[in-house]
Design a protein around this motif. Sequence first.
Motif, PDB file in Angstrom:
ATOM      1  N   TRP A   4       0.838  -1.190   0.000  1.00 12.48           N
ATOM      2  CA  TRP A   4       0.000   0.000   0.000  1.00 12.48           C
ATOM      3  C   TRP A   4       0.877   1.245   0.000  1.00 12.48           C
ATOM      4  N   TYR A   5       0.447   2.282  -0.757  1.00 14.14           N
ATOM      5  CA  TYR A   5       0.979   3.637  -0.554  1.00 14.14           C
ATOM      6  C   TYR A   5      -0.121   4.365   0.187  1.00 14.14           C
ATOM      7  N   GLY A   6      -0.008   4.489   1.488  1.00  9.84           N
ATOM      8  CA  GLY A   6      -1.101   5.067   2.259  1.00  9.84           C
ATOM      9  C   GLY A   6      -2.347   4.226   2.059  1.00  9.84           C
ATOM     10  N   ALA A   7      -3.407   4.842   1.515  1.00 12.94           N
ATOM     11  CA  ALA A   7      -4.656   4.113   1.322  1.00 12.94           C
ATOM     12  C   ALA A   7      -4.666   3.368  -0.017  1.00 12.94           C
ATOM     13  N   LEU A   8      -3.721   3.703  -0.886  1.00 18.89           N
ATOM     14  CA  LEU A   8      -3.707   3.113  -2.235  1.00 18.89           C
ATOM     15  C   LEU A   8      -3.113   1.703  -2.210  1.00 18.89           C
ATOM     16  N   LEU A  36      14.018  -2.051  -2.821  1.00 16.75           N
ATOM     17  CA  LEU A  36      14.053  -0.588  -2.919  1.00 16.75           C
ATOM     18  C   LEU A  36      12.741  -0.006  -2.411  1.00 16.75           C
ATOM     19  N   GLU A  37      11.667  -0.796  -2.506  1.00 15.96           N
ATOM     20  CA  GLU A  37      10.388  -0.405  -1.920  1.00 15.96           C
ATOM     21  C   GLU A  37      10.013  -1.461  -0.886  1.00 15.96           C
ATOM     22  N   PRO A  38       9.620  -1.036   0.299  1.00 10.47           N
ATOM     23  CA  PRO A  38       9.157  -2.027   1.281  1.00 10.47           C
ATOM     24  C   PRO A  38       7.743  -2.495   0.912  1.00 10.47           C
ATOM     25  N   PHE A  39       7.397  -3.698   1.302  1.00  7.57           N
ATOM     26  CA  PHE A  39       6.025  -4.175   1.058  1.00  7.57           C
ATOM     27  C   PHE A  39       5.459  -4.661   2.379  1.00  7.57           C
ATOM     28  N   VAL A  88      13.644 -11.106   1.139  1.00 13.36           N
ATOM     29  CA  VAL A  88      13.885  -9.665   0.984  1.00 13.36           C
ATOM     30  C   VAL A  88      13.253  -8.851   2.118  1.00 13.36           C
ATOM     31  N   GLY A  89      12.044  -9.267   2.537  1.00 13.20           N
ATOM     32  CA  GLY A  89      11.319  -8.490   3.539  1.00 13.20           C
ATOM     33  C   GLY A  89      11.813  -8.699   4.959  1.00 13.20           C
ATOM     34  N   ASP A  90      12.676  -9.698   5.157  1.00 16.25           N
ATOM     35  CA  ASP A  90      13.169 -10.017   6.486  1.00 16.25           C
ATOM     36  C   ASP A  90      14.029  -8.877   7.037  1.00 16.25           C
ATOM     37  N   LYS A  91      13.738  -8.454   8.276  1.00 15.76           N
ATOM     38  CA  LYS A  91      14.498  -7.342   8.865  1.00 15.76           C
ATOM     39  C   LYS A  91      15.981  -7.648   8.972  1.00 15.76           C
ATOM     40  N   SER A 135      -0.037   1.960 -17.770  1.00 17.20           N
ATOM     41  CA  SER A 135       0.681   2.884 -16.898  1.00 17.20           C
ATOM     42  C   SER A 135      -0.050   3.014 -15.559  1.00 17.20           C
ATOM     43  N   GLY A 136       0.716   2.998 -14.473  1.00 16.20           N
ATOM     44  CA  GLY A 136       0.112   3.132 -13.146  1.00 16.20           C
ATOM     45  C   GLY A 136      -0.400   1.831 -12.574  1.00 16.20           C
ATOM     46  N   SER A 137      -0.128   0.703 -13.267  1.00 13.09           N
ATOM     47  CA  SER A 137      -0.673  -0.571 -12.791  1.00 13.09           C
ATOM     48  C   SER A 137       0.175  -1.193 -11.685  1.00 13.09           C
ATOM     49  N   GLY A 138       1.376  -0.649 -11.452  1.00 14.88           N
ATOM     50  CA  GLY A 138       2.203  -1.157 -10.365  1.00 14.88           C
ATOM     51  C   GLY A 138       3.433  -1.927 -10.817  1.00 14.88           C
ATOM     52  N   LYS A 139       3.798  -1.821 -12.088  1.00 13.11           N
ATOM     53  CA  LYS A 139       4.947  -2.570 -12.604  1.00 13.11           C
ATOM     54  C   LYS A 139       6.259  -2.125 -11.944  1.00 13.11           C
ATOM     55  N   SER A 140       6.479  -0.802 -11.896  1.00 14.66           N
ATOM     56  CA  SER A 140       7.716  -0.310 -11.290  1.00 14.66           C
ATOM     57  C   SER A 140       7.769  -0.672  -9.814  1.00 14.66           C
ATOM     58  N   THR A 141       6.629  -0.527  -9.157  1.00 16.03           N
ATOM     59  CA  THR A 141       6.577  -0.843  -7.733  1.00 16.03           C
ATOM     60  C   THR A 141       6.939  -2.310  -7.507  1.00 16.03           C
ATOM     61  N   LEU A 142       6.358  -3.181  -8.342  1.00 17.68           N
ATOM     62  CA  LEU A 142       6.606  -4.618  -8.204  1.00 17.68           C
ATOM     63  C   LEU A 142       8.096  -4.926  -8.349  1.00 17.68           C
ATOM     64  N   ILE A 143       8.709  -4.351  -9.375  1.00 15.11           N
ATOM     65  CA  ILE A 143      10.095  -4.697  -9.649  1.00 15.11           C
ATOM     66  C   ILE A 143      11.028  -4.100  -8.582  1.00 15.11           C
TER      67      ILE A 143
END
Lengths: 242, 219
Positions: A10-14, A50-53, A65-68, A36-44
């Motif tokens: 999520w990005y905030g509520a998104l 580079l982005e937390p999930f 990857v998500g492990d602290k 565009s805007g479907s989340g491809k960059s976020t996924l990769i």
Amino acid sequence: MIELDKVNKWYGALHVLKDCSLAVSRGEVVVICGPSGSGKSTLIKCVNGLEPFQGGRIVVDGVSVGDKATNLPRLRSRIGMVFQHFELYPHMSALENICLAQVHVLKRSRAEAEARAMELLTRVGLTDKARAYPGNLSGGQQQRVAIARALAMDPIAMLFDEPTSALDPEMINEVLDVMVGLAREGMTMMVVTHEMGFARKVADRVVFIDEGQILEDAQTEAFFAAPKSERTVLFLSKILEH
Amino acid sequence: MFGGFDYDVILRSLPILWQGMQLSLLLTGLAMSGGIVWGTLLALMRLSAFAPLSVAAGAYVNCFRSVPLILVIFWFYFLVPLALGRPVGPFYSALIAFALFEAAYYCEIIRAGIQSIPRGQVLAAEASGLTYWQAMRLVVLPQAFRNMVPILLTQGIILFQDTSLVYVVALKDFMTAASVVANRDGRLVEMYLFAALVYFLICFAGSYGVRRLQTRVAA
Ligand SMILES: Nc1ncnc2c1ncn2[C@@H]1O[C@H](COP(=O)(O)OP(=O)(O)O)[C@@H](O)[C@H]1O
Ligand SMILES: [Mg+2]
């Protein structure tokens, strides 16, 4: 080699990524497409942290990857990444761009790093541009330097985020040719792109993502011959028009 | 005292004025260096995601920017010896005061400079395995400082003018030296005019140099 299991972000509520599951085996080339805007960059970007999930699991070469406790810089140094806007360091020459992480992350000697950099510049056809600064290179040349920079770390996999969509049409092929070469050599690749010609030529699988959901994940032939979801059909008809 | 302009008094006092100028320049150079180093750290703190750091740095900047410089110089003249338990002399107390005060201004300049570097640069650096701090040091700060050189130098010129405030702690900078001679020889007009001319020439030349540099950086 790369496994995503019910990843949510999520990005905030998104809600950008919804239960995304995907696996890329060693040597496989997977193309990811979607509007565009479907989340491809976020996924990769989630793949190398580079982005937390917020939900699910991503495992790369056995490392979660998500492990602290995961040493992210160390993991990232083994995964190459190429960006839409190249992101070369403008204050360094092509050669220095390719040497930076080799020296500071892999602790290679300067001579070793430069030798490797020259090898890769030759491979991407830019031997004569070693001393040039990014500002004096064309888009296609910059992107090829960026690919060399990623390859210099001897990555186990490469991530591409729309590597040709910021390029003038006449420069797209010089970049795609390098990527095709990599794919044929057996590099594990995740490629966000709308270049369907590239997908047909080298992709093992094509994934379609829309509004954060993976709607289609099929062998390349099957993907183009008989897409399952209606939205995939619609998307393909739009981008194949021109 | 207005009887005839006495050029001779200026010539006679040149050695003492030169000594004062050396002190002014030394103070400016050292305070600038210290201010930029401390200002960079403050800027990184302000940009930190760790709230206590960014709040502390923000408070520091706002405090120093809300107080007249002359008061800060005064305070440090009295406080630094108390804090260290021994006298340090007016030069070091003034130097510390200037560096800490200037850091608040440099912090804001440097913060804006860092923020002007596209986020993609940090992503690219981190994607290659560099840590956040390596990305800052090797990729972001060099670009930010290259863009900031003109503003940092302009701030340095202002600092050079501000060093004249050290007369309050009886430090013999250029201004104080001129003023001492002026009062001793009763030549106020000559000395203050000459001091004004010198400050003007140095700062004008400095600003001109910065403008030249600016067009080169922009190009
Ligand atoms: N840093 C961010 N903060 C908030 N929303 C973002 C951020 N990055 C992307 N988004 C949003 O997330 C969605 C997916 O973005 P993105 O992954 O860049 O899509 P794509 O690469 O498929 O075009 C978009 O709606 C975008 O506006
Ligand atoms: Mg994108």
